[in-house]
Design a protein around this motif. Structure first.
Motif, PDB file in Angstrom:
ATOM      1  N   ASP A  82      11.332   9.503  -9.576  1.00 23.40           N
ATOM      2  CA  ASP A  82      10.938  10.894  -9.339  1.00 23.40           C
ATOM      3  C   ASP A  82       9.667  10.946  -8.506  1.00 23.40           C
ATOM      4  O   ASP A  82       8.822  10.062  -8.581  1.00 23.40           O
ATOM      5  CB  ASP A  82      10.694  11.632 -10.661  1.00 23.40           C
ATOM      6  N   ARG A  83       9.544  11.998  -7.743  1.00 20.22           N
ATOM      7  CA  ARG A  83       8.315  12.222  -6.970  1.00 20.22           C
ATOM      8  C   ARG A  83       7.472  13.251  -7.713  1.00 20.22           C
ATOM      9  O   ARG A  83       7.992  14.180  -8.310  1.00 20.22           O
ATOM     10  CB  ARG A  83       8.641  12.761  -5.582  1.00 20.22           C
ATOM     11  N   MET A  84       6.167  13.056  -7.639  1.00 24.20           N
ATOM     12  CA  MET A  84       5.278  14.031  -8.253  1.00 24.20           C
ATOM     13  C   MET A  84       4.004  14.127  -7.444  1.00 24.20           C
ATOM     14  O   MET A  84       3.642  13.191  -6.724  1.00 24.20           O
ATOM     15  CB  MET A  84       4.981  13.695  -9.707  1.00 24.20           C
ATOM     16  N   ALA A  85       3.366  15.253  -7.532  1.00 25.32           N
ATOM     17  CA  ALA A  85       2.094  15.462  -6.851  1.00 25.32           C
ATOM     18  C   ALA A  85       1.092  15.942  -7.891  1.00 25.32           C
ATOM     19  O   ALA A  85       1.430  16.710  -8.785  1.00 25.32           O
ATOM     20  CB  ALA A  85       2.245  16.498  -5.746  1.00 25.32           C
ATOM     21  N   CYS A 101       1.440   6.425 -13.442  1.00 32.70           N
ATOM     22  CA  CYS A 101       2.497   6.658 -12.446  1.00 32.70           C
ATOM     23  C   CYS A 101       3.035   5.355 -11.889  1.00 32.70           C
ATOM     24  O   CYS A 101       4.241   5.177 -11.746  1.00 32.70           O
ATOM     25  CB  CYS A 101       1.990   7.555 -11.330  1.00 32.70           C
ATOM     26  N   CYS A 105       6.782   5.294 -13.243  1.00 39.30           N
ATOM     27  CA  CYS A 105       7.658   6.031 -12.317  1.00 39.30           C
ATOM     28  C   CYS A 105       8.270   5.138 -11.268  1.00 39.30           C
ATOM     29  O   CYS A 105       7.784   4.112 -10.949  1.00 39.30           O
ATOM     30  CB  CYS A 105       6.897   7.157 -11.631  1.00 39.30           C
TER      31      CYS A 105
END
Length: 105
Positions: A82-85, A101, A105
């Protein structure tokens, strides 16, 4: 290239025994350290990792490792790939967030 006071952690000892050109080869490092994720490389010592000027207690390697291992990213809807900011100020929280992360992730 590396200076550590006291007993050198096994990960750093292994890196120290490698030739300099091997330390820049990701596959050679991964093979020498025999790890599958960042969690395998985390130290389990009482040495302080993060300490700042706030009244909070400092965070040691062992506590950080337990926190990261016990955190389930699925609880907040995140999983591998998953991508996260995130927008967080510089400090211990930002460093812990990056470690989590990278490890989860």
């Amino acid at each position: 290239w590396l200076k550590v006071e006291g007993e050198m952690p096994p990960v750093l000892d292994t890196l120290d025994r490698m030739r300099p050109q091997e330390r820049t080869d990701g596959e050679a490092v991964k093979s020498a350290l025999k790890y599958t994720s960042l969690l395998d490389l985390m130290l389990d010592t009482p040495n302080i990792v993060f300490e700042d000027t706030s009244p909070r207690a400092p965070l040691c390697h062992a506590d950080l490792a337990v926190f990261v291992r016990n955190l389930d990213m699925n609880d907040i809807g995140l999983g591998p790939g998953d991508r996260m900011a995130c927008l967080v100020p510089n400090g211990a929280e930002a460093a812990v967030l990056l470690i989590v992360c990278f490890a989860k992730c």
